[in-house]
Design a protein around this motif. Structure first.
Motif, mmCIF file in Angstrom:
data_model
loop_
_atom_site.group_PDB
_atom_site.id
_atom_site.type_symbol
_atom_site.label_atom_id
_atom_site.label_comp_id
_atom_site.label_asym_id
_atom_site.label_seq_id
_atom_site.Cartn_x
_atom_site.Cartn_y
_atom_site.Cartn_z
ATOM 1 N N GLY B 246 0.838 -1.200 0.000
ATOM 2 C CA GLY B 246 0.000 0.000 0.000
ATOM 3 C C GLY B 246 0.870 1.246 0.000
ATOM 4 N N THR B 247 0.269 2.374 -0.316
ATOM 5 C CA THR B 247 1.019 3.626 -0.384
ATOM 6 C C THR B 247 1.697 3.934 0.944
ATOM 7 N N TYR B 248 0.913 3.817 2.022
ATOM 8 C CA TYR B 248 1.426 4.154 3.343
ATOM 9 C C TYR B 248 2.615 3.264 3.719
ATOM 10 N N GLY B 249 2.428 1.960 3.555
ATOM 11 C CA GLY B 249 3.499 1.027 3.896
ATOM 12 C C GLY B 249 4.740 1.254 3.051
ATOM 13 N N ALA B 250 4.539 1.448 1.749
ATOM 14 C CA ALA B 250 5.686 1.635 0.853
ATOM 15 C C ALA B 250 6.458 2.900 1.227
ATOM 16 N N VAL B 251 5.719 3.947 1.590
ATOM 17 C CA VAL B 251 6.383 5.193 1.986
ATOM 18 C C VAL B 251 7.212 4.977 3.263
ATOM 19 N N MET B 252 6.649 4.272 4.225
ATOM 20 C CA MET B 252 7.409 3.998 5.449
ATOM 21 C C MET B 252 8.699 3.251 5.111
ATOM 22 N N ASP B 253 8.591 2.299 4.178
ATOM 23 C CA ASP B 253 9.767 1.504 3.807
ATOM 24 C C ASP B 253 10.830 2.350 3.115
ATOM 25 N N MET B 254 10.395 3.355 2.366
ATOM 26 C CA MET B 254 11.359 4.240 1.693
ATOM 27 C C MET B 254 12.268 4.898 2.730
ATOM 28 N N TYR B 255 11.714 5.162 3.924
ATOM 29 C CA TYR B 255 12.503 5.806 4.977
ATOM 30 C C TYR B 255 13.148 4.807 5.925
ATOM 31 N N ARG B 256 12.412 3.767 6.275
ATOM 32 C CA ARG B 256 12.869 2.900 7.363
ATOM 33 C C ARG B 256 13.663 1.686 6.896
ATOM 34 N N GLN B 257 13.363 1.192 5.696
ATOM 35 C CA GLN B 257 14.112 0.026 5.209
ATOM 36 C C GLN B 257 14.267 0.097 3.686
ATOM 37 N N PRO B 258 14.922 1.168 3.229
ATOM 38 C CA PRO B 258 15.054 1.362 1.780
ATOM 39 C C PRO B 258 15.760 0.208 1.071
ATOM 40 N N ASP B 259 16.753 -0.386 1.738
ATOM 41 C CA ASP B 259 17.504 -1.452 1.064
ATOM 42 C C ASP B 259 16.652 -2.699 0.826
ATOM 43 N N LYS B 260 15.814 -3.012 1.813
ATOM 44 C CA LYS B 260 14.913 -4.162 1.656
ATOM 45 C C LYS B 260 13.931 -3.901 0.506
ATOM 46 N N LEU B 261 13.412 -2.695 0.483
ATOM 47 C CA LEU B 261 12.469 -2.322 -0.567
ATOM 48 C C LEU B 261 13.122 -2.468 -1.944
#
Lengths: 210, 436
Positions: B246-261
């Motif tokens: 989802g948008t919200y989750g993906a945005v959090m990942d951009m900040y919190r776990q960019p490498d995993k994303l």
């Protein structure tokens, strides 16, 4: 020198700003002061968005940080956090449309810029908008829609407000995916705003905030 | 073989339409002329005239006097709607009726990603809508990265299809030897019984629907209209941000776990490629429909686009191109700041259909490099007159057509509008879009 709270939050430094929030609370600082700083930081976020430095991810992430700070501060609030509000704005996604990402960002930005926001959610019928506008006497209504099917729903909502004799008591803005100035004319709304900060500017203009 | 040679083979198959019994010699000629027009545009050559595509969306339902819900549930109504639409509008390609998904099948399997008329939306709703949620949790990237197929089967499938909920009970599907026993165990588990029943019921429904879809495609082809969309794909970022997190989750990942994303997006590329290739090998058309959502100017910054959206997407595009396929992007929102990035692909290998992008700018940057089209907006079609539509289409042709590499088409599909507005688009292509 360490960065201050407003900068940390506006720069989206999650770890540092949460740490600082806890430190300030432990030091016995007034909870409301922290919330006040948070509001200031959110205004910076909004300005950066309007300037094209920040985008949707920054808005969404700042919202998440604000939620965390608010949760931390809550137990320390001794008096009501009700600050003076600039004015009421009702928002909602029109009938048949269930998209809410843009709607919620607009609601959040209006809120942190000092408006009292009534967010009616998605798939809101014209009747529900009419009732809420009656109940709140809000001078501003924001209609959100993502799809072409929202064009008619917007028009029907405006017409329902006309029929209820309320239309001239409010300004109506529209926004979302397929909306533009042509749809604004079609729906007989007062303005189209392309993003959340335009919604804030329109609300400020209409409510008479300098 | 080079990608151009592979693509020539696919174009040849599209043009010759093996096994299609055209209703008349005129239909055969018409088919060839239409497909040639599109192929010329893709290759940045000048066709006889500007090609024109009218995507169906939900429009065929209303045009035939039904509503969208009716054609989702009544396949005979679906047939009549799509055939009428195909024959009445002289579009150079016709989208497949399969875009109208079978309502009953989705009811039986309890699909959670969509809401549709009568199921989460009012009966009168004119299209399907997507339900974004964190179907994948923030801490599940490793599971996705380690074994994407297992992750889809045991995590995403049961969360997105109610009928497949028992799949979440299965142990990891990683042992070669264990799989038959795993299936046997599942079959004897009472919780799995309803799932197998639902699959059987849904399958009967699918057969009924698919029979009509194939017959519609056949009769449209036989009347001389090339099909479009040999497959469908998403940009890896959109796969994550639309469907998984989802948008919200993906945005959090951009900040919190960019490498995993980033790693997960890389992992999705070969899966997506494999799926599309299988779809495309079965169909005539070599175009791969790619609806694009969250990379646009308004959604993310240039830096975010450079880091999170473009690299994995470009890799997927290059892989598709290398299979001789033609990625056909339909770009929601505006791409004014993205044009220089997306230019970085082999010349004449893709189609970009824009919704609100500045078309003069698009032509300036991508002209002579990639085929472009789109920008007839839903707003114009819904609120404008045929004269206004014609006027706008003439402007588009003046701006984008010179030199070739241009398709006149909508920026997004439409649910309902004055049919004369769609005729106005086709008429303008025919009358005003002739290359001299």
């Amino acid at each position: 020198m360490p960065k201050d709270f407003v900068d940390l939050l506006a720069d989206l430094q999650e770890e540092e700003v949460i740490k600082l929030t806890k430190q300030r609370l432990e030091a016995g600082e007034e909870a409301l002061a922290i919330l006040d700083d948070s509001r200031k930081a959110m205004e910076v976020v909004g300005d950066r968005f309007a300037e094209g430095k920040y985008f949707i991810p920054e808005l969404v992430y700042s919202g998440e940080l604000l939620t965390q700070i608010t949760e931390l501060v809550k137990p320390y609030l001794t008096r009501s956090a009700e600050s003076k509000r600039l004015g009421k704005v009702v928002i909602g996604t029109v009938a048949g449309d269930i998209h809410d990402i843009g709607l919620n960002i607009v609601g959040f930005m209006l809120d942190v810029h000092g408006f009292e926001v009534y967010n009616l959610g998605v798939d809101v019928s014209p009747q529900k908008f009419v009732e809420k506008m009656k109940e709140t006497s809000a001078p501003v209504l924001g209609l959100s829609g993502f799809l072409t099917l929202a064009f008619n729903s917007m028009k029907e909502t405006v017409e329902a407000l006309e029929a209820a004799g309320l239309r001239d008591k409010m300004k109506i803005m529209i926004g979302g995916g397929q909306m533009d100035d042509e749809v604004k004319k079609f729906a007989k709304a007062d303005a189209y705003g392309k993003d959340a900060m335009e919604a804030v500017s329109l609300a400020k203009k209409w409510i008479g905030v300098k | 073989m080079t990608w151009q040679e592979k693509r020539e083979e696919r174009f040849e198959k599209w043009l010759s339409a093996p096994g299609v019994n055209f209703v008349s010699p005129e239909a055969r000629e018409g088919y060839k002329a239409r497909a040639t027009r599109i192929i010329n545009a893709i290759k940045l050559e000048k066709p006889d005239r500007v090609p024109c595509q009218i995507p169906g969306g939900s429009f065929p339902a209303y045009y035939a006097g039904f509503d969208f819900k009716t054609i989702m549930y009544d396949y005979e109504a679906m047939r009549r709607a799509w055939v009428k639409f195909a024959l009445d509008f002289d579009s150079d390609t016709v989208g497949v009726a399969a875009f109208t998904v079978p309502g009953k099948l989705y009811d039986i399997l309890d699909y959670k990603l969509y809401k549709w008329p009568g199921n989460g939306l009012p009966d009168s709703a004119s299209m399907i809508q997507f339900v974004e949620k964190e179907y994948m949790k923030a801490d599940e990237y490793d599971a996705l990265i380690d074994n994407p197929a297992d992750f889809m089967l045991r995590y995403i499938l049961p969360r997105t299809w109610g009928a497949f909920a028992p799949m979440a009970k299965l142990p990891s599907i990683s042992s070669v030897i264990g799989i038959p026993f795993l299936m046997l165990n599942a079959a004897s588990d009472p919780e799995f019984r309803p799932m197998f029943d639902a699959i059987n019921k849904a399958n009967e429904e699918k057969d009924k629907w698919l029979k009509v879809v194939i017959e519609v495609s056949q009769s449209v082809l036989e009347a001389g209209y090339p099909s479009e969309g040999g497959g469908i794909a998403l940009a890896p970022f959109d796969t994550i941000a639309d469907i998984l997190r989802g948008t919200y989750g993906a945005v959090m990942d951009m900040y919190r776990q960019p490498d995993k994303l980033l790693e997960a997006m890389e992992r999705l590329i070969p899966l997506s490629l494999q799926e599309v290739k299988e779809q495309a090998d079965m169909s005539l058309s070599p175009t791969v429909f790619i609806p694009m959502h969250k990379g646009d100017d308004v959604f993310m910054s240039d830096e975010q686009f450079e880091k999170f959206y473009w690299p994995s997407f470009r890799k997927l595009l290059l892989a598709l191109i290398d299979e001789g396929l033609v990625p056909y992007m339909v770009v929601d929102g505006t791409y004014n700041r993205r044009l220089e990035y997306i230019k970085d692909l082999p010349r004449g290998s893709v189609v970009w259909v824009f919704e609100k992008t500045d078309m003069a700018k698009a032509k300036k940057v991508l002209g002579g490099h990639a085929c472009i089209g789109g920008n007839v907006t839903g707003s114009l079609l819904r609120t404008g007159t045929p004269e206004k539509v014609k006027e706008y289409c003439r402007w588009l042709i003046d701006t984008c057509a010179p030199g070739g590499g241009y398709i006149l088409t909508l920026g997004a599909s439409i649910d309902n509008c004055n049919p004369d507005n769609l005729h106005a688009i086709v008429d303008t292509a025919k009358q005003y879009g002739v290359y001299k």
